[in-house]
Scaffold this motif. Structure first.
Motif, PDB file in Angstrom:
ATOM      1  N   PRO A  92       0.825  -1.220   0.000  1.00 27.30           N
ATOM      2  CA  PRO A  92       0.000   0.000   0.000  1.00 27.30           C
ATOM      3  C   PRO A  92       0.852   1.260   0.000  1.00 27.30           C
ATOM      4  N   ARG A  93       0.283   2.329  -0.561  1.00 23.76           N
ATOM      5  CA  ARG A  93       0.951   3.641  -0.538  1.00 23.76           C
ATOM      6  C   ARG A  93       0.679   4.271   0.827  1.00 23.76           C
ATOM      7  N   ILE A  94       1.730   4.321   1.652  1.00 18.84           N
ATOM      8  CA  ILE A  94       1.603   4.762   3.036  1.00 18.84           C
ATOM      9  C   ILE A  94       2.269   6.124   3.204  1.00 18.84           C
ATOM     10  N   VAL A  95       1.550   7.044   3.843  1.00 23.80           N
ATOM     11  CA  VAL A  95       2.110   8.351   4.204  1.00 23.80           C
ATOM     12  C   VAL A  95       2.176   8.417   5.727  1.00 23.80           C
ATOM     13  N   VAL A  96       3.353   8.734   6.239  1.00 25.10           N
ATOM     14  CA  VAL A  96       3.564   8.840   7.686  1.00 25.10           C
ATOM     15  C   VAL A  96       4.029  10.252   7.998  1.00 25.10           C
ATOM     16  N   LEU A  97       3.376  10.901   8.968  1.00 25.78           N
ATOM     17  CA  LEU A  97       3.733  12.268   9.357  1.00 25.78           C
ATOM     18  C   LEU A  97       4.275  12.275  10.773  1.00 25.78           C
TER      19      LEU A  97
END
Length: 455
Positions: free
Chosen positions: A137-142
């Motif tokens: 999956p395309r994961i964005v972590v901030l």
């Protein structure tokens, strides 16, 4: 003596034939697995050979085809005179298959030797891993700080489509010195994330974290910070420096600053003080009632916004609430981009409260603070540690004024959030230091994503 050696040799041969041969044979068949983009190109090559031969035959009025066909016919007739077809046919098939297997094995072995001279892995293993990670999956972590890099270390096992959006508000330590003396954006958190996502993580972490102990102006600086600073000067800005460094370090995914503006945090405390600078906010030891940045409303990095718009999964935290999580939310475009996404969004709550930031905070206090800073409900669920730390760890943290973050479940539910309770803690037996376990946390996050994604 010789008879005993013969028996040992026969046993060794049996073992090899039973164990190693089937394993190698089965591994050879892995090349037939779908999605490797190998079979189709072999078929294209074979089709090219046939078309080339057909073109030559047409060009020469099929004369070579006639003579070749007649020669093969005469040869086969001669062979079958001495060896019946039911014998010569299977022998020819067996020899042909043997040649194909031998040629493919040797050619792939030669490619593997060139691409991976150390021989730690086989080429098929690398290709299978590459296929699996690129389908993740395309994961964005901030976030920021050590919490973000710790999470990335676990997530990269499941996907190569990871984007870490990192705060650039740090003004302490080596990053702060470089920021003041050279005018670059602080590279510290970005350095940690690059090292965590690199293939050779252990070596790069040691290299990037190395701090100079001697030299005028070098003492206290980490090699990774200097490396990124030099890359920024060479490439023109931090974004290009990170992209170039990612290629050199074979990073899985990408690391992006939330903004390229020279952002400086400020906080208003309950006693009326206004504290300037990220490193000074924690040192002030006060209760934070408001936080912001100068300049206000900094523009977001376009690539960061694009990553959020294309994300399948958005994760916030873990990390310091006011100095790692919220600084990313002070970029209005990032907040709006997250708010518009209808994908699984989760917040990883800290295990312990932090002195100078979240003394006495419960899980719902963390959520309310994020909601107030963003002006939106940016996540649907919160991950909370299940078990409390050991007595040794509790005593150690209590001496510093820190305690486990209390889960007030009813208050969290009233805020419209689901609670994911799991044991994701790693405790150092010697020092009693508590942090999130990279592997456990990543596994829980991916498991929750899969469950929600299927609904």
């Amino acid at each position: 003596m010789s008879f005993g050696l013969l028996k040992q040799a026969l046993k060794a041969i049996r073992y090899e034939s039973r164990h190693r041969a089937p394993v190698r044979f089965s591994r050879w068949f892995l090349w037939l697995a779908p999605g490797l983009f190998v079979k189709r190109w072999l078929l294209v090559s074979a089709s090219g050979v046939l078309l080339t031969g057909l073109g030559l035959a047409i060009w020469t009025n099929r004369t070579p085809v006639f003579y070749i066909g007649r020669f093969i016919s005469d040869f086969l007739e001669t062979v079958t005179t001495f060896f019946p077809s039911y014998v010569s046919g299977p022998i020819a098939i067996a020899i042909g298959i043997l040649f194909i297997f031998w040629g493919q094995t040797r050619s792939l072995g030669s490619i593997t030797q060139v691409l991976m001279p150390e021989g730690d892995e086989e080429l098929i293993d690398v290709l299978m891993t590459h296929r699996r990670l690129n389908r993740g999956p395309r994961i964005v972590v901030l976030g920021g700080g050590t919490g973000l890099s710790n999470l990335l270390r676990g997530l990269k096992i499941y996907s190569a489509n990871i984007t870490a959006i990192v705060t650039v508000a740090d003004d302490g330590g080596s990053s702060g010195r470089l920021r003041r003396e050279i005018g670059v954006l602080p590279p510290g958190d970005i350095r940690n994330c690059l090292a965590a996502l690199a293939d050779e993580e252990k070596l790069l972490t040691e290299l990037f974290q190395y701090r100079f102990r001697a030299g005028d102006g070098l003492v206290g600086h980490s090699f990774g910070n200097l490396f990124l600073t030099v890359m920024s000067e060479v490439t023109g800005d931090l974004e290009r420096a990170i992209a170039a460094s990612s290629k050199v370090l074979a990073v899985r995914g990408q690391v992006l600053p939330a903004t390229l503006s020279d952002v400086r945090l400020w906080a208003e405390l309950s006693d009326g003080r206004r504290i300037e600078g990220e490193s000074h906010i924690t040192e002030a030891q006060g209760k934070i009632v408001k936080i912001g940045c100068t300049p206000s409303n900094p523009p977001a990095l376009p690539k960061a916004l694009q990553a959020i718009r294309e994300a399948d999964y958005i994760i916030m935290g873990p990390g310091s609430l006011y100095t790692s999580i919220i600084p990313n939310l002070l970029v209005p475009e990032i907040v709006e981009a997250i708010a518009q996404r209808e994908v699984p969004r989760v917040y990883v709550c800290n295990i312990m409260t932090e002195v100078g930031e979240t003394q006495g905070y419960t899980v719902s206090d963390h959520i309310r603070t994020i909601d107030a800073a963003a002006g939106h409900h940016l996540f649907d669920a919160v991950v909370v540690q299940k078990k409390t730390p050991s007595a040794q760890a509790l005593i150690r943290y209590a001496q510093e004024g820190s305690h486990p973050v209390f889960l007030d479940r009813e208050a969290v539910m009233q805020l419209g959030r689901r609670v994911v309770i799991a044991n994701v803690m790693l405790e150092d037996e010697h020092t009693g230091q508590v942090r999130h376990d990279s592997d456990r946390l990543a596994k829980i996050l991916l498991r929750w994503y899969s469950r929600v994604h299927e609904l």
